[in-house]
Write a protein that holds these residues in place. Structure first.
Motif, PDB file in Angstrom:
ATOM      1  N   THR A  85       0.836  -1.198   0.000  1.00 32.39           N
ATOM      2  CA  THR A  85       0.000   0.000   0.000  1.00 32.39           C
ATOM      3  C   THR A  85       0.871   1.247   0.000  1.00 32.39           C
ATOM      4  O   THR A  85       0.602   2.200  -0.738  1.00 32.39           O
ATOM      5  N   ARG A 126       2.261   1.987  -3.445  1.00 33.02           N
ATOM      6  CA  ARG A 126       1.244   2.594  -4.324  1.00 33.02           C
ATOM      7  C   ARG A 126       0.978   4.049  -3.965  1.00 33.02           C
ATOM      8  O   ARG A 126       0.679   4.863  -4.824  1.00 33.02           O
ATOM      9  N   LEU A 127       1.081   4.356  -2.673  1.00 32.69           N
ATOM     10  CA  LEU A 127       0.800   5.703  -2.192  1.00 32.69           C
ATOM     11  C   LEU A 127       2.010   6.630  -2.334  1.00 32.69           C
ATOM     12  O   LEU A 127       1.885   7.840  -2.284  1.00 32.69           O
ATOM     13  N   ASP A 151      -7.729  14.669   1.529  1.00 31.26           N
ATOM     14  CA  ASP A 151      -7.141  14.272   0.250  1.00 31.26           C
ATOM     15  C   ASP A 151      -6.386  12.955   0.385  1.00 31.26           C
ATOM     16  O   ASP A 151      -6.555  12.046  -0.421  1.00 31.26           O
ATOM     17  N   ARG A 152      -5.570  12.837   1.423  1.00 29.29           N
ATOM     18  CA  ARG A 152      -4.795  11.607   1.637  1.00 29.29           C
ATOM     19  C   ARG A 152      -5.728  10.438   1.968  1.00 29.29           C
ATOM     20  O   ARG A 152      -5.529   9.338   1.479  1.00 29.29           O
ATOM     21  N   LEU A 190      -8.780  10.002   0.911  1.00 25.99           N
ATOM     22  CA  LEU A 190      -9.399   9.578  -0.341  1.00 25.99           C
ATOM     23  C   LEU A 190      -8.416   8.790  -1.204  1.00 25.99           C
ATOM     24  O   LEU A 190      -8.806   7.813  -1.860  1.00 25.99           O
ATOM     25  N   GLN A 191      -7.154   9.177  -1.214  1.00 26.50           N
ATOM     26  CA  GLN A 191      -6.143   8.427  -1.963  1.00 26.50           C
ATOM     27  C   GLN A 191      -6.031   7.003  -1.432  1.00 26.50           C
ATOM     28  O   GLN A 191      -5.992   6.035  -2.211  1.00 26.50           O
ATOM     29  N   VAL A 192      -5.979   6.865  -0.118  1.00 26.12           N
ATOM     30  CA  VAL A 192      -5.871   5.549   0.505  1.00 26.12           C
ATOM     31  C   VAL A 192      -7.112   4.713   0.200  1.00 26.12           C
ATOM     32  O   VAL A 192      -7.010   3.543  -0.177  1.00 26.12           O
ATOM     33  N   ASN A 248      -9.129   4.942  -2.299  1.00 22.84           N
ATOM     34  CA  ASN A 248      -9.115   4.551  -3.715  1.00 22.84           C
ATOM     35  C   ASN A 248      -8.220   3.346  -3.941  1.00 22.84           C
ATOM     36  O   ASN A 248      -8.564   2.456  -4.722  1.00 22.84           O
ATOM     37  N   ILE A 249      -7.085   3.300  -3.281  1.00 20.77           N
ATOM     38  CA  ILE A 249      -6.182   2.148  -3.395  1.00 20.77           C
ATOM     39  C   ILE A 249      -6.895   0.882  -2.929  1.00 20.77           C
ATOM     40  O   ILE A 249      -6.734  -0.190  -3.511  1.00 20.77           O
ATOM     41  N   GLU A 269     -15.255   3.352  -1.778  1.00 26.19           N
ATOM     42  CA  GLU A 269     -15.868   4.614  -2.162  1.00 26.19           C
ATOM     43  C   GLU A 269     -16.415   5.318  -0.926  1.00 26.19           C
ATOM     44  O   GLU A 269     -17.066   4.679  -0.093  1.00 26.19           O
TER      45      GLU A 269
END
Length: 85
Positions: free
Chosen positions: A30, A33-34, A54-55, A57-59, A61-62, A66
């Protein structure tokens, strides 16, 4: 569809760890990817209440999760395709 209502920031660490494991990802995978170190991701999981939206939501999404916001008491939408929390 499984719903995960979140009412306090203290719920986030366990949810993030659970979503990561459900996605079959290690912290190292993870983090890669991040674009952070495994240690940074570990700290983010432990202190999820402190990371930016923001972070977060990034996590999510990985993990293939949703984020859906709805009014408390409203029934979950039937046409939603992912977890609700």
């Amino acid at each position: 569809m499984t719903n995960f209502p979140v009412r306090t920031a203290e719920q986030l660490p366990a949810l993030l760890q659970g979503f990561r494991k459900q996605a079959g990802l290690t912290q190292a995978a993870t983090a890669l990817r991040l674009g952070v170190t495994q240690q940074t991701l570990s700290a983010m999981e432990r202190n999820a209440d402190k990371i930016s939206a923001d972070r977060l939501l990034q996590v999510l999404n990985i993990f293939g999760v949703e984020l859906i916001l709805r009014q408390a008491g409203d029934p979950p939408s039937q046409n939603s395709s992912g977890p609700l929390w």
